[in-house]
Design an enzyme around this catalytic site. Sequence first.
Site, short mmCIF file in Angstrom:
data_model
loop_
_atom_site.label_atom_id
_atom_site.label_comp_id
_atom_site.label_asym_id
_atom_site.label_seq_id
_atom_site.Cartn_x
_atom_site.Cartn_y
_atom_site.Cartn_z
N MET A 28 0.83 -1.30 -0.01
CA MET A 28 0.05 0.02 0.10
C MET A 28 0.87 1.14 -0.06
O MET A 28 0.51 2.43 0.41
CB MET A 28 -0.94 -0.10 1.09
CG MET A 28 -2.12 -1.19 0.90
SD MET A 28 -3.50 -1.00 1.89
CE MET A 28 -2.74 -0.48 3.64
N LEU A 31 6.79 3.02 1.56
CA LEU A 31 7.79 1.75 1.44
C LEU A 31 8.70 2.04 2.28
O LEU A 31 9.29 3.16 2.53
CB LEU A 31 8.29 1.27 -0.06
CG LEU A 31 7.19 1.22 -0.90
CD1 LEU A 31 7.99 0.85 -2.38
CD2 LEU A 31 6.22 -0.07 -0.54
N HIS A 32 9.24 0.94 3.01
CA HIS A 32 10.38 0.97 4.06
C HIS A 32 11.22 -0.14 3.86
O HIS A 32 11.19 -1.10 2.95
CB HIS A 32 9.82 1.11 5.43
CG HIS A 32 8.72 0.04 5.91
ND1 HIS A 32 8.99 -1.27 5.83
CD2 HIS A 32 7.39 0.26 6.14
CE1 HIS A 32 7.80 -2.14 6.03
NE2 HIS A 32 7.05 -1.22 6.21
N GLY A 34 11.42 -2.95 5.37
CA GLY A 34 10.85 -4.39 5.17
C GLY A 34 10.26 -4.64 3.80
O GLY A 34 10.35 -5.73 3.25
N HIS A 35 9.72 -3.56 3.01
CA HIS A 35 9.31 -3.90 1.82
C HIS A 35 10.54 -4.05 0.83
O HIS A 35 10.56 -4.83 -0.23
CB HIS A 35 8.45 -2.57 1.15
CG HIS A 35 7.56 -2.41 1.80
ND1 HIS A 35 7.07 -1.18 2.77
CD2 HIS A 35 6.06 -2.77 1.79
CE1 HIS A 35 6.16 -1.24 3.18
NE2 HIS A 35 5.40 -2.15 2.77
N GLN A 59 -10.34 -2.33 2.75
CA GLN A 59 -9.79 -2.96 3.90
C GLN A 59 -9.70 -1.82 4.97
O GLN A 59 -9.12 -2.37 6.11
CB GLN A 59 -8.50 -3.61 3.77
CG GLN A 59 -7.28 -2.68 3.30
CD GLN A 59 -6.08 -3.25 3.15
OE1 GLN A 59 -6.14 -3.84 1.94
NE2 GLN A 59 -4.99 -3.36 4.02
N GLN A 146 5.68 -11.17 7.86
CA GLN A 146 5.59 -12.21 8.59
C GLN A 146 4.77 -11.29 9.76
O GLN A 146 4.07 -11.71 10.67
CB GLN A 146 6.46 -12.96 9.24
CG GLN A 146 6.23 -14.01 10.42
CD GLN A 146 5.09 -14.87 10.28
OE1 GLN A 146 5.18 -15.35 9.11
NE2 GLN A 146 4.50 -15.14 11.08
N LYS A 147 5.03 -9.98 9.84
CA LYS A 147 4.60 -9.24 10.96
C LYS A 147 3.05 -9.22 10.79
O LYS A 147 2.45 -9.23 11.57
CB LYS A 147 5.10 -7.82 10.64
CG LYS A 147 4.34 -6.76 11.61
CD LYS A 147 4.55 -5.20 11.39
CE LYS A 147 3.76 -4.72 10.18
NZ LYS A 147 2.29 -4.61 10.47
N ARG A 185 2.65 2.44 9.59
CA ARG A 185 1.92 3.40 10.53
C ARG A 185 2.86 4.10 11.73
O ARG A 185 2.42 4.79 12.64
CB ARG A 185 0.80 2.42 11.29
CG ARG A 185 -0.30 2.02 10.37
CD ARG A 185 -1.36 0.88 11.22
NE ARG A 185 -2.26 0.42 10.12
CZ ARG A 185 -3.37 1.10 9.84
NH1 ARG A 185 -3.64 2.13 10.25
NH2 ARG A 185 -4.24 0.69 8.85
#
Length: 279
Positions: A28, A31-32, A34-35, A59, A146-147, A185
């Site tokens: 969405m 991006l960070h 993790g992405h 969602q 996995q988060k 977030r």
Amino acid sequence: MTSVIRTRADLRDALRDAPRPIGLVPTMGWLHDGHRTLMERARAADATTVVTIFVNPRQFNVADDFMQYPRNEASDLAICESEGVDIVFAPAASEVYPPGFDTVVTIGAVARPLEGAARPGHFDGVATVVAILFDLVGADRAYFGQKDAQQVMVIRRMARDLAIRTEVIACPTVRERDGLALSSRNVHLSPAERTAAPVLHRALLAARARWEAGERSGHVLRAAMRDELAREPLAEVDYVSVADGETLAELDRVDGPALLSLAVRFGTTRLIDNEPLAG
């Protein structure tokens, strides 16, 4: 060079002769790192990497939450370019949900507890948009963090039940040095809330330590998480869970694979995290 595509028709044209296998990273935006990890996994395993950037209105339970979701497409595209992504699909809502769209994908038992109970309709929105993206891209593999463990389980169930051939791959949670799981977030946290937020990971690790020491009572493991969270005044607990690793049914006793998970609010920001137990 990364191609930025906005429409279904152009996406299908771009992918018609794309080398396979195709790896998909649905996002969405905002991006960070993790992405980035998901993109790296896709680039390592697949001949073509596709990233989707779409803030999915279906969602979100609260309109304000959708409107306040952070967005920065220019930064997102720069990250995709730096990671060697082949195609970014960044559509308008009308390209994902054309006029007259009237279909919802609803998942059963695994979508009902935890986030499903806290955010009614959330997983209907997730499953519906992911089913559309899987079909549009025709990906061989799709990569998720996995988060969002329950989300991964919901999507795997959706793909299995609807005979979608895309393999759903969960990648380990990426964390800050203090243990806070990376999340779009996190940008909404105040400085004090950001200092407090690593309590989520500490709570999970407290329960894991008890489990590794031989504790098998679900009640005791949940209490260990709650005790740790109670030490942080800014943490408002939504739920703590010790659930079956396949069904997400709450466990009285942990005798096999399980999932420790929790949701906590800091002011107006709600964060989730989890820790799998291998069993």
